[in-house]
Design an enzyme around this catalytic site. Structure first.
Site, PDB file in Angstrom:
ATOM      1  N   LEU A 106      65.371  21.735  58.650  1.00 29.11           N
ATOM      2  CA  LEU A 106      65.673  22.336  59.954  1.00 29.11           C
ATOM      3  C   LEU A 106      64.584  23.319  60.370  1.00 29.11           C
ATOM      4  CD1 LEU A 106      69.460  23.146  59.453  1.00 29.11           C
ATOM      5  CD2 LEU A 106      68.490  21.370  60.907  1.00 29.11           C
ATOM      6  N   GLU A 111      61.561  26.473  58.684  1.00 22.44           N
ATOM      7  CA  GLU A 111      61.137  27.276  57.561  1.00 22.44           C
ATOM      8  C   GLU A 111      61.409  28.729  57.865  1.00 22.44           C
ATOM      9  OE1 GLU A 111      57.196  27.336  54.751  1.00 22.44           O
ATOM     10  OE2 GLU A 111      57.612  25.682  56.101  1.00 22.44           O
ATOM     11  N   GLY A 112      62.167  29.364  57.069  1.00 19.40           N
ATOM     12  CA  GLY A 112      62.453  30.772  57.302  1.00 19.40           C
ATOM     13  C   GLY A 112      61.771  31.605  56.251  1.00 19.40           C
ATOM     14  N   GLY A 113      62.092  32.879  56.255  1.00 19.73           N
ATOM     15  CA  GLY A 113      61.572  33.701  55.180  1.00 19.73           C
ATOM     16  C   GLY A 113      62.140  33.148  53.878  1.00 19.73           C
ATOM     17  N   PHE A 114      61.424  33.179  52.846  1.00 17.23           N
ATOM     18  CA  PHE A 114      61.862  32.804  51.477  1.00 17.23           C
ATOM     19  C   PHE A 114      61.970  31.303  51.202  1.00 17.23           C
ATOM     20  CE2 PHE A 114      64.569  36.310  53.039  1.00 17.23           C
ATOM     21  CZ  PHE A 114      63.802  37.352  52.557  1.00 17.23           C
ATOM     22  N   GLY A 115      61.875  30.437  52.232  1.00 14.81           N
ATOM     23  CA  GLY A 115      61.948  29.024  51.865  1.00 14.81           C
ATOM     24  C   GLY A 115      62.296  28.112  53.029  1.00 14.81           C
ATOM     25  N   VAL A 116      62.422  26.813  52.697  1.00 16.04           N
ATOM     26  CA  VAL A 116      62.701  25.815  53.724  1.00 16.04           C
ATOM     27  C   VAL A 116      64.214  25.658  53.876  1.00 16.04           C
ATOM     28  CG1 VAL A 116      62.323  23.422  54.434  1.00 16.04           C
ATOM     29  CG2 VAL A 116      60.567  24.642  53.143  1.00 16.04           C
ATOM     30  N   VAL A 117      64.643  25.435  55.108  1.00 16.94           N
ATOM     31  CA  VAL A 117      66.069  25.287  55.389  1.00 16.94           C
ATOM     32  C   VAL A 117      66.372  23.822  55.707  1.00 16.94           C
ATOM     33  CG1 VAL A 117      67.969  26.048  56.845  1.00 16.94           C
ATOM     34  CG2 VAL A 117      66.104  27.613  56.329  1.00 16.94           C
ATOM     35  N   ASP A 136      64.354  43.132  58.472  1.00 17.14           N
ATOM     36  CA  ASP A 136      63.488  42.108  59.064  1.00 17.14           C
ATOM     37  C   ASP A 136      64.133  41.546  60.322  1.00 17.14           C
ATOM     38  OD1 ASP A 136      61.197  40.649  59.250  1.00 17.14           O
ATOM     39  OD2 ASP A 136      61.844  39.066  57.867  1.00 17.14           O
TER      40      ASP A 136
END
Ligand SMILES: *[C@@H]1O[C@H](CO)[C@@H](O)[C@H](O)[C@H]1NC(C)=O
Ligand SMILES: *[C@@H]1O[C@H](CO)[C@@H](O)[C@H](O)[C@H]1NC(C)=O
Ligand SMILES: *[C@@H]1O[C@H](CO)[C@@H](O)[C@H](O)[C@H]1NC(C)=O
Ligand SMILES: *[C@@H]1O[C@H](CO)[C@@H](O)[C@H](O)[C@H]1NC(C)=O
Ligand SMILES: *[C@@H]1O[C@H](CO)[C@@H](O)[C@H](O)[C@H]1NC(C)=O
Ligand SMILES: *[C@@H]1O[C@H](CO)[C@@H](O)[C@H](O)[C@H]1NC(C)=O
Ligand SMILES: *[C@@H]1O[C@H](CO)[C@@H](O)[C@H](O)[C@H]1NC(C)=O
Ligand SMILES: *[C@@H]1O[C@H](CO)[C@@H](O)[C@H](O)[C@H]1NC(C)=O
Ligand SMILES: *[C@@H]1O[C@H](CO)[C@@H](O)[C@H](O)[C@H]1NC(C)=O
Length: 894
Positions: free
Chosen positions: A593, A595-601, A712
Site C-alpha cells: 500500500l 512505505e511509511g516510517g519503519f517499513g513497507v505497508v 512525527d
C-alpha cells in the site's frame, strides 16, 4: 500632546452637516434608539437631517427612568439627544438586542447630560458589551457631551449593552445605534475595535456620514498643511469590500511638495494600547503612458507594502493582521514614499485607527441564557439584577442563580436556580428542563399549580428539588421518585393536596441503613455476574482470535497503564500473530500500500471479514526490539476514533509486523497533492480533517497516562478513512525506533525535517508542544498546499513563506489555488492565525492541543455559518484586502 479626538467629539455631536434628503438609504439591520423617548410621543420618527429612522428604546430595556435636557439646549443638539434614560436603581442596567451572530456591528452610544436632573453635576460610569468592559464614560472630562463607538462581532444571537454604576452618580444614555458592517470588513484576529481616528481627505469642516456612508460610519475631514487634495469628478462605481463612500474613492491627498514622502502621525493617549489601522487607497487620476504612481507603505518604519500602485477608482485597503503597538510615546507614523520609478507622488484616500478592546470573558452558555430569559418572561419576573449576562462578571451576576465558572475562556453554566418565595404563579415552566446542568432547583413557597412534570427526572445532575409550599396537584411521578434512590432529594408536601392517603400512595421512607445495605448487595451481585461472564467468554476464545476493534466514539480518559497483569496477557494472546499468519493475511505480501516510517505497508485480510494494513518492519528498524514489545502493549490499549488503531502485531524472531485497521482513503498528503485522481478537498472538509487530527493528538497528550508525544506529526501520518474521517497513524513508535529513509538529518534526530520543533535543536527533547509545532506545519499545508521546504522558493520554509506572503499579498495568494476562492475569509484568517501560533518557534507561545481543537471547531462553525451567505463577497474582498504580518516570530531558514 492634545489628541485630535476631543475636537472631533464636538463635530460629531452637534448639527453641522446638512444632508440632502432625497436619497433615503436602505437602513436594513440598523437599530437606532432614541433613549428615553416616551413611546406615546411620535415613535418612530425620521431624523430630519440624516433620514435615519429612530425609535423609542422601551422595547429593549426594562428599567430606568425618562429624562429630558434643558429646553434651551434643544436647538443646539440633534433631536435624538433631547431625551435620555437614566438609571437610579440597580448596579447594572442593560439594553438587550436580538441580532445576527457572525455579523460585525458598529455600536455607537451617545450621551448628552444637558442638566436633565437640574443638579448640574456630571456623572461618571462604565459601559459593558455583554460581560466585557467596553469603556468608561466621564461626562465631567467631556464637558457633558460624550460618545463611544465600538466594532464588535457578537458570539451569540443576542447582544447586551450595559451601563454600570461606579460611584454615587447616576448612569444615563441619550442614543444607542447598532449598524451591521459590510461582510468581511474590519475583521480582526483579536478583540473588538474602539474608535480612535477615522479621517477622509477634505479641507472643509463637513463630516461624511449617513446617507453618503451607507453604514453610518462617521468620517472626519482632515488635510495637513503639507498635503494637497486631489480628486476626480468621475463617479466611480466600485466602493470595495469596505463599502467606502464615493467621496473617499474619488478624493485623495498627496504631498504638497511632490518629491517629499507623505507622512501622517497618530498620537495615542495610552501608549501601550494595541491598535489596528486600515489604510484606504484608490487612484483618482487617469495616468498618462509616461506616468507611474508607485510607492512603499510603511507603518512605524516597517514596510507593509512595497512598490504599490493604486488602481484607478478601485479601492484597496491595507490593514494589520495582528494588533500592533506604537512607539513608547504613543506615536505611530505612516509613511508613503514614492519609489525610484514613480513619476507621481504617493496618495492616501482615508485612514482609520482603532484601539483594541479585549473581550476575554466568555458569555454564559447560550442555551442557558436563552432558557433563563425564557423563564424570566414566563413568570413575568421584574428583578432589576436580572439583566445582561446571568453569570458574569460575577459581581453583577443574577441573584437566585449559581453558576459554574471554570475560567474566562469557557462559557459559564447555570447550576442552581432558587426562585423560592418569588410569587410565581401558573405551572412549572417547561423551559426549566433546558437548564441541563441544574443541580439545585428551589421553587418552594410560591403559588405554582398543576402537576409535577415528569421531565424533571431527566435532569441528570439534579440533586435537590424543593417544591414545598405550592398548590401543586397529584404526587411525584414515579420516574422522579426513582431518582431519589440515586441521590436526588425531593421536598414536596403532599398532605391535604394529595387525594390519596399518605399510607397507601406515598412510598414509605426507608431507613438509610437499609438503603445502604441494599445498594451494597446489588453492587456485589453485579460484580459477580460480570466476573462469571468474563470467565466464560475467556474460555470460549482460547484460540487466536482477533476481535475487530471498532474505535470507540467516546473518548475515555482512561489510564492506559492501569489494568492488571492478567488482563494484559489475555489481550496479548488475542492480538499476537505468527509470521505465517501475517503471510497468510497479506497473501505473501502481495499488495503493497505504501512505505511509511519503519517499513513497507501491505494490504491484508483478517478472517475474510476485516481489511487491515500490515506494516512489516524493516530489519534495520528491529534494533529497538525490547522497546517494541513494551510499546506495542501500550499502543494496543490506546483507542480513540481519531487514532489509527492497532489490531495486532507479530514478533517472531526477526520478523516484526504491526497490524492496523485499514484506512480506505490513503493519507492527507495524497489528497492535498491532487494527484492520483483524488478530488480536491473543500475548505470545510479540510477544517474537519484538521479537527479530527487535533482530537487524536489531544487524546495522546491529555487522555493518556503517562501522556504520549507523537514526535512525527505530518501530513503522511494523517490517514483518511471512510467519509474522510481523519486518524493519526504511527503514534508512539518513534519512541522505540529511529526514523529511516525520510530523515536526512543525523540519526539521533527523530521527526521529519520541516516539521521538527526548532526548540529541539536547543533542548534535544521532544515534548507535547513539539507535536503542536508539527501540527501547525500540517495546518499550513492544509491551508496553502505548499511544500514544507522548497529550496527553489525565496522563503524556503513554509512558515517563512506564509509570513512573507501575508505581509505583501492577499489571502488568495496564500490559499491553496485549487480551492478557487471557495472559502470564507474569516475562517481562513482564524485558521492561519492558529497555524502560525502553533508554529511559533517558542514553545511557550504555542497553544495546547485542547485549545487548538476549540479554535478549529469555531473556525468550522464560522465557515459553515457564513458560507452560504457570502460566497460572492469573499472572492471580491480577498482580492482587495491586504494585511501585514510580523515576521520576527518566524523561524529562520535551516
Ligand atoms: C462601472 O462598472 C462597470 C462594470 O462593473 C464597468 O464596466 C464600468 O466601467 C464602471 N464604471 C466606472 C465609471 O468605473
Ligand atoms: C521639495 O522637497 C525637496 C526635497 O526635500 C526640496 O529639495 C525642495 O526644496 C522642496 N521644494 C519646495 C518648493 O519646498
Ligand atoms: C509625459 O508626456 C507629456 C506629453 O504627453 C509631457 O507633457 C510630460 O512632461 C511627460 N511627463 C514626464 C514625467 O515625462
Ligand atoms: C521600497 O521597498 C523596497 C523593498 O523593501 C526597497 O528596496 C526600496 O528601496 C524602497 N523604496 C523606497 C523609496 O524606500
Ligand atoms: C433559596 O433561597 C432561600 C432564601 O431566599 C433560602 O432560604 C433557601 O435555603 C434557598 N434554597 C436553597 C436550595 O439554597
Ligand atoms: C413565603 O413567602 C412569603 C411571601 O410570599 C413570605 O412572607 C414568607 O416569609 C415566605 N416563607 C418562607 C418560609 O420563606
Ligand atoms: C428547549 O430547547 C430546545 C432546543 O434547544 C427548544 O427547541 C425548546 O423549545 C426548548 N424548550 C423550552 C420549553 O424552552
Ligand atoms: C424547602 O423550602 C421550604 C420553604 O421555602 C423551606 O422551609 C425548606 O427549608 C426548604 N428545604 C431545603 C432543603 O432547602
Ligand atoms: C452579508 O451577507 C448576507 C448574505 O449574502 C446578506 O444577507 C447581508 O445583508 C450582508 N450584510 C451586509 C451588512 O452587507
Amino acid at each position: 500632546m492634545e489628541s485630535p479626538h476631543r475636537h472631533l467629539l464636538i463635530v460629531l455631536i452637534a448639527t453641522f452637516a446638512i444632508f440632502d434628503l432625497g436619497r433615503a438609504q436602505d437602513q436594513e439591520g440598523f437599530i437606532s434608539l432614541d433613549c428615553g423617548l416616551p413611546p406615546n410621543e411620535a415613535s418612530p420618527y425620521t431624523h430630519p437631517k440624516s433620514g435615519l429612522i429612530f425609535t423609542s428604546d422601551t422595547n429593549s430595556i426594562q428599567s430606568g427612568k425618562i429624562g429630558r435636557i434643558e429646553a434651551s439646549l434643544e436647538e443646539t443638539y440633534m433631536k435624538m439627544l433631547w431625551t435620555l434614560r437614566y438609571f437610579p436603581d440597580g448596579k447594572r442596567n442593560c439594553y438587550s438586542f436580538n441580532i445576527k451572530q457572525g455579523t460585525n456591528y458598529l455600536i455607537r452610544a451617545r450621551f448628552l447630560y444637558g442638566n436633565y436632573d437640574g443638579l448640574n453635576n456630571y456623572p461618571k460610569f462604565n459601559l459593558y458589551i455583554g460581560p466585557n468592559f467596553w469603556k468608561s464614560v466621564d461626562l465631567n472630562a467631556d464637558d457633558g457631551v460624550s460618545m463611544g463607538e465600538i466594532i464588535h462581532s457578537p458570539r451569540s444571537n443576542y447582544l447586551d449593552v450595559c451601563l454600570v454604576k461606579t460611584d454615587t452618580s447616576t448612569p444615563f444614555i441619550s442614543a444607542l445605534e447598532l449598524r451591521p458592517l459590510p461582510n468581511n470588513s474590519y475583521i480582526t484576529t483579536s478583540g473588538s475595535l474602539t474608535y480612535w481616528t477615522q479621517y477622509f481627505i477634505s479641507e472643509s469642516e463637513k463630516v461624511l456620514k449617513f446617507p453618503e456612508d451607507h453604514y453610518d460610519r462617521i468620517w472626519v475631514p482632515y488635510l495637513e498643511k503639507e498635503w494637497k487634495k486631489i480628486s476626480t469628478a468621475v463617479k466611480g462605481n466600485n466602493t470595495g469590500s469596505f463599502n467606502l463612500p464615493e467621496t473617499i474613492v474619488t478624493t485623495a491627498a498627496t504631498p504638497a511638495n511632490a518629491s517629499e514622502p507623505l507622512t501622517y502621525t497618530e498620537y495615542l493617549d495610552t501608549p501601550r494600547d494595541k491598535i489596528f489601522y486600515f489604510l484606504h487607497f484608490s487612484e483618482v487620476q487617469v495616468l498618462k503612458a509616461n506616468e507611474t504612481r508607485e510607492f512603499n507603505i510603511s507603518w512605524n518604519g516597517k514596510i507593509i507594502s512595497e512598490n504599490y500602485r493604486p488602481v484607478y477608482l478601485q479601492p484597496k485597503t491595507f490593514y494589520n493582521a495582528y494588533p500592533v503597538t506604537c512607539e513608547d510615546d504613543g506615536e505611530c507614523v505612516l509613511e508613503l514614499k514614492k519609489t525610484q520609478r514613480s513619476t507621481l507622488p504617493p496618495l492616501l484616500n482615508a485612514i482609520e485607527v482603532y484601539v483594541v478592546v479585549d473581550s476575554p470573558q466568555s458569555e454564559t452558555n447560550e442555551n442557558d441564557v436563552l432558557t433563563i430569559r425564557n423563564i424570566k418572561a414566563t413568570y413575568g419576573l421584574k428583578k432589576i439584577v436580572w439583566q445582561g449576562d446571568p453569570c458574569v462578571p460575577q459581581e453583577f451576576s443574577w441573584d437566585s442563580l449559581a453558576c459554574f465558572i471554570v475560567d474566562k475562556s469557557t462559557p459559564p453554566i447555570i447550576t442552581s436556580l432558587n426562585l423560592s418565595s418569588s410569587g410565581l404563579t401558573g405551572t412549572i415552566a417547561d423551559g426549566i428542563q433546558n437548564l441541563t446542568h441544574l443541580e439545585k432547583l428551589d421553587l418552594s413557597n410560591n403559588s405554582l399549580t398543576g402537576l409535577v412534570p415528569e421531565y424533571l427526572a431527566n435532569m441528570k445532575f439534579l440533586t435537590l428539588l424543593n417544591l414545598s409550599k405550592n398548590n401543586l396537584n397529584g404526587s411525584i411521578p414515579q420516574a422522579l421518585r426513582d431518582r431519589e434512590k440515586k441521590g436526588l432529594t425531593i421536598i414536596f408536601d403532599e398532605e391535604g393536596k394529595n387525594p390519596c392517603s399518605p399510607g397507601s400512595c406515598a412510598p414509605k421512607k426507608k431507613s438509610p441503613v437499609l438503603i445502604i445495605v441494599a445498594v451494597v448487595a446489588s453492587v456485589v451481585v453485579v460484580i459477580i455476574v460480570v466476573l462469571v461472564l468474563v470467565f466464560v467468554l475467556k474460555k470460549n476464545k482460547a484460540s487466536i482470535h482477533v476481535e475487530a476493534q471498532p474505535p470507540s466514539s467516546v473518548t475515555p480518559r482512561g489510564n492506559v497503564t492501569s489494568s492488571g497483569i492478567s488482563d494484559s496477557s489475555i489481550e496479548n494472546k488475542r492480538k499476537r500473530f505468527t509470521y505465517a499468519e501475517v503471510m497468510e493475511m497479506t497473501k505473501n505480501l502481495q499488495r503493497p500500500l505504501g512505505e511509511g516510517g519503519f517499513g513497507v505497508v501491505y494490504h491484508g485480510d483478517l478472517n475474510g471479514s476485516q481489511q487491515v494494513a500490515v506494516k512489516v518492519l524493516a530489519q534495520s528498524s528491529a534494533q529497538g526490539y525490547k522497546e517494541f514489545k513494551a510499546e506495542v502493549e501500550l499502543l494496543l490499549r490506546v483507542h480513540h476514533i481519531n487514532l489509527v488503531s492497532l489490531v495486532g502485531y507479530c514478533d517472531e524472531k526477526d520478523h516484526l509486523a504491526l497490524i492496523y485497521e485499514y484506512m480506505s482513503n490513503v493519507d492527507l498528503k495524497h489528497h492535498l497533492s491532487g494527484k492520483h485522481g483524488s478530488s480536491v478537498l473543500s475548505w470545510s472538509t479540510r477544517l474537519q480533517i484538521a479537527i479530527d487530527s487535533a482530537l487524536g493528538l489531544e487524546y495522546l497528550h491529555t487522555g493518556c497516562r503517562p501522556s504520549m508525544v507523537h514526535r512525527d506529526v505530518k501530513c503522511t501520518n494523517i490517514l483518511l478513512g471512510e467519509h474522510l474521517v481523519a486518524k493519526i497513524a504511527d503514534f508512539g513508535l518513534s519512541r522505540s525506533f529511529q526514523l529511516g529513509e525520510e530523515s536526512q538529518v543525523s540519526t539521533v534526530i527523530a521527526g521529519t525535517p520541516g516539521y521538527l520543533d526548532p526548540e529541539y535543536y536547543k533542548t534535544g527533547r521532544l515534548a507535547e508542544m513539539s507535536d503542536v509545532y508539527s501540527f501547525g506545519i500540517v495546518l499550513l499545508e492544509i491551508i496553502t498546499n505548499q511544500r514544507v521546504i522548497d529550496q527553489t522558493r525565496e522563503k524556503s520554509h513554509i512558515t517563512e513563506w506564509t509570513a512573507f506572503m501575508l505581509n505583501r499579498g492577499d489571502i488568495t495568494r496564500i490559499m491553496d489555488p485549487n480551492l478557487y476562492g471557495d472559502y470564507n475569509s474569516r475562517s481562513v484568517w482564524r485558521a492561519l492565525e492558529l497555524a502560525m501560533l502553533c508554529a511559533n518557534p517558542s514553545s511557550e507561545k504555542r497553544p495546547t492541543m485542547s485549545q487548538v481543537v476549540i479554535e478549529l471547531k469555531e473556525c468550522l462553525i464560522s465557515e459553515n455559518s457564513m458560507k452560504s451567505k457570502n460566497q460572492d463577497m469573499n472572492s471580491q474582498s480577498s482580492l482587495e484586502v491586504s494585511m501585514s504580518f510580523d515576521t520576527k516570530d518566524v523561524p529562520s531558514a535551516r
